[in-house]
Motif scaffolding. Structure first.
Motif, mmCIF file in Angstrom:
data_model
loop_
_atom_site.group_PDB
_atom_site.id
_atom_site.type_symbol
_atom_site.label_atom_id
_atom_site.label_comp_id
_atom_site.label_asym_id
_atom_site.label_seq_id
_atom_site.Cartn_x
_atom_site.Cartn_y
_atom_site.Cartn_z
ATOM 1 N N VAL A 95 9.469 -12.179 -11.108
ATOM 2 C CA VAL A 95 8.878 -10.879 -11.421
ATOM 3 C C VAL A 95 10.021 -9.863 -11.517
ATOM 4 C CG1 VAL A 95 6.663 -11.360 -10.371
ATOM 5 C CG2 VAL A 95 8.483 -10.460 -8.964
ATOM 6 N N ARG A 96 9.857 -8.894 -12.365
ATOM 7 C CA ARG A 96 10.957 -7.976 -12.663
ATOM 8 C C ARG A 96 10.550 -6.534 -12.345
ATOM 9 N NH1 ARG A 96 14.544 -11.016 -15.630
ATOM 10 N NH2 ARG A 96 13.683 -12.978 -16.418
ATOM 11 N N PRO A 97 10.844 -6.070 -11.145
ATOM 12 C CA PRO A 97 10.463 -4.705 -10.763
ATOM 13 C C PRO A 97 11.267 -3.662 -11.546
ATOM 14 C CG PRO A 97 11.862 -5.686 -9.086
ATOM 15 C CD PRO A 97 11.536 -6.782 -10.047
ATOM 16 N N SER A 98 10.609 -2.598 -11.913
ATOM 17 C CA SER A 98 11.272 -1.503 -12.601
ATOM 18 C C SER A 98 12.063 -0.667 -11.604
ATOM 19 C CB SER A 98 10.242 -0.619 -13.308
ATOM 20 O OG SER A 98 9.419 0.034 -12.343
ATOM 21 N N ALA A 99 12.908 0.236 -12.130
ATOM 22 C CA ALA A 99 13.672 1.131 -11.262
ATOM 23 C C ALA A 99 12.744 2.024 -10.453
ATOM 24 C CB ALA A 99 14.633 1.975 -12.110
ATOM 25 N N VAL B 161 9.688 1.273 -9.396
ATOM 26 C CA VAL B 161 9.081 0.473 -8.320
ATOM 27 C C VAL B 161 10.099 0.227 -7.209
ATOM 28 C CG1 VAL B 161 8.200 -1.814 -7.749
ATOM 29 C CG2 VAL B 161 7.322 -0.611 -9.744
ATOM 30 N N LEU B 162 11.352 -0.050 -7.578
ATOM 31 C CA LEU B 162 12.388 -0.266 -6.570
ATOM 32 C C LEU B 162 12.604 0.991 -5.730
ATOM 33 C CD1 LEU B 162 14.975 -2.286 -8.691
ATOM 34 C CD2 LEU B 162 13.536 -3.163 -6.834
ATOM 35 N N MET C 168 0.825 -1.203 0.000
ATOM 36 C CA MET C 168 0.000 0.000 0.000
ATOM 37 C C MET C 168 0.864 1.260 0.000
ATOM 38 S SD MET C 168 -2.666 1.320 2.930
ATOM 39 C CE MET C 168 -1.287 1.560 4.077
ATOM 40 N N ILE C 169 1.883 1.290 0.844
ATOM 41 C CA ILE C 169 2.747 2.473 0.935
ATOM 42 C C ILE C 169 3.505 2.690 -0.372
ATOM 43 C CG2 ILE C 169 4.717 3.500 2.135
ATOM 44 C CD1 ILE C 169 3.881 1.906 4.614
ATOM 45 N N ALA C 170 3.959 1.582 -0.976
ATOM 46 C CA ALA C 170 4.753 1.694 -2.209
ATOM 47 C C ALA C 170 3.886 1.884 -3.446
ATOM 48 C CB ALA C 170 5.625 0.451 -2.369
ATOM 49 N N ALA D 59 18.128 -6.824 -7.636
ATOM 50 C CA ALA D 59 17.058 -6.828 -8.632
ATOM 51 C C ALA D 59 17.596 -6.778 -10.057
ATOM 52 C CB ALA D 59 16.113 -5.657 -8.389
ATOM 53 N N GLY D 60 18.905 -6.628 -10.208
ATOM 54 C CA GLY D 60 19.499 -6.580 -11.548
ATOM 55 C C GLY D 60 19.179 -5.318 -12.299
ATOM 56 N N ARG D 61 19.025 -4.225 -11.554
ATOM 57 C CA ARG D 61 18.700 -2.944 -12.179
ATOM 58 C C ARG D 61 19.794 -1.929 -11.894
ATOM 59 N NH1 ARG D 61 14.539 -3.070 -15.921
ATOM 60 N NH2 ARG D 61 12.864 -4.414 -15.151
ATOM 61 N N PRO D 62 20.258 -1.193 -12.922
ATOM 62 C CA PRO D 62 21.222 -0.117 -12.650
ATOM 63 C C PRO D 62 20.533 1.016 -11.910
ATOM 64 C CG PRO D 62 20.526 -0.050 -14.943
ATOM 65 C CD PRO D 62 19.927 -1.301 -14.350
#
Length: 290
Positions: free
Chosen positions: A70-74, A76-77, A52-54, A98-101
């Motif tokens: 599932v692959r969260p975007s930058a 969302v992170l 809810m907060i996020a 998460a494998g995100r720059p």
């Protein structure tokens, strides 16, 4: 995808879920402004509260904690980092798992070299060394660096920048043997590192200045060559000591500042060690370090 790669990705996702769960369980509802009114059986926030907060779905967040694919975007992170009150190190860890720059944030505060790094810099008596900022400005140097490369204290603003010195300083060009090869390597490394700061006004201003000031920079920058030169051998032609040879190494400062320590070790060839010792003996006290 082979089984080894699949297993590694599964492990990374499980570690991501476990990290999120550990941060959720340590966070009290009161710290996030949630009023429960009831005594809880387990500490920390519930999954639906974090979701809810996020601003994400509870089912999707549950899958994330369970280590599903599932692959969260930058974006969302970043929202999860805020929801879980992560500090800078924790947020960086989350993005890596998460494998995100992680997007670089412009730092407006002046760059500062802390005392422990300055002390180490000065302890390198027979190794020319200096600290570079994120834009390759020389922030601090030792006596050996001043003896070999010149007095950085006489330079101000953009002039105390490695790219600026290499491409516009006649003194620096005379000092460097094989200038064109080194200049191209410097430019390729600078472009690779500056990719994290595309659009940064300080970088853009420096690039515009170099484009106006150096025909070589103007010709080579559009080629978009990139390289990562962490070490190598540099030959110099010192106006007093003559030919000298150094092995150089770039060491990253792991404090999130993007600063690096560049160290030159004199080699036996060209009698470089003895020549450096002689230069240090004759170096005026006011030029020794900063």
């Amino acid at each position: 995808m082979d089984s080894t790669t699949h297993s590694a990705e599964d492990s990374r996702r499980r570690e991501l879920g476990a990290f999120l769960r550990s941060r959720r369980e340590r966070l009290t509802p009161s710290a996030t402004g949630i009023s429960t009114g009831l005594r809880r059986r387990t500490p920390g926030l519930r999954r639906e509260e974090v979701a809810m907060i996020a601003g994400v779905g509870t089912t999707w967040y549950t899958w994330l904690e369970q280590g599903r694919d599932v692959r969260p975007s930058a974006e969302v992170l970043t929202a999860l980092s805020r929801a879980l009150r992560l500090d800078t190190a924790e947020q960086r860890h989350l993005f890596i798992l998460a494998g995100r720059p992680q997007r670089e944030r412009r730092v407006d505060a002046p760059e500062k070299v802390d005392s422990p790094l300055l002390h180490m810099l000065q302890s390198l008596v027979l190794q020319p060394a200096y600290v570079l900022g994120r834009r390759w400005d020389v922030l601090a140097w030792n006596s050996a660096a001043a003896a070999v490369f010149g007095d950085y204290g006489l330079l101000e603003g953009d002039a105390r920048n490695i790219v600026h010195m290499v491409f516009t300083s006649p003194q620096h060009r005379r000092l460097l043997v094989d200038w064109e090869e080194l200049a191209r390597a410097v430019l390729a490394s600078f472009r690779a590192e500056s990719a994290r700061y595309v659009g940064d006004p300080d970088f853009e201003r420096l690039i515009a200045l170099m484009t106006r000031s150096s025909p070589e920079f103007r010709a080579w920058w559009p080629l978009r060559d990139v390289a990562r030169n962490l070490s190598g051998v540099k030959h110099v032609r010192h106006p007093i000591a003559g030919a000298m040879a150094f092995e150089h190494m770039s060491l990253s400062i792991d404090d999130g500042s993007d600063m690096k320590l560049i160290v030159y070790t004199p080699l036996a060839e060209q009698n470089s060690i003895a020549k450096l010792e002689q230069l240090l003996e004759t170096l005026p006290a006011e030029r020794r370090s900063a």
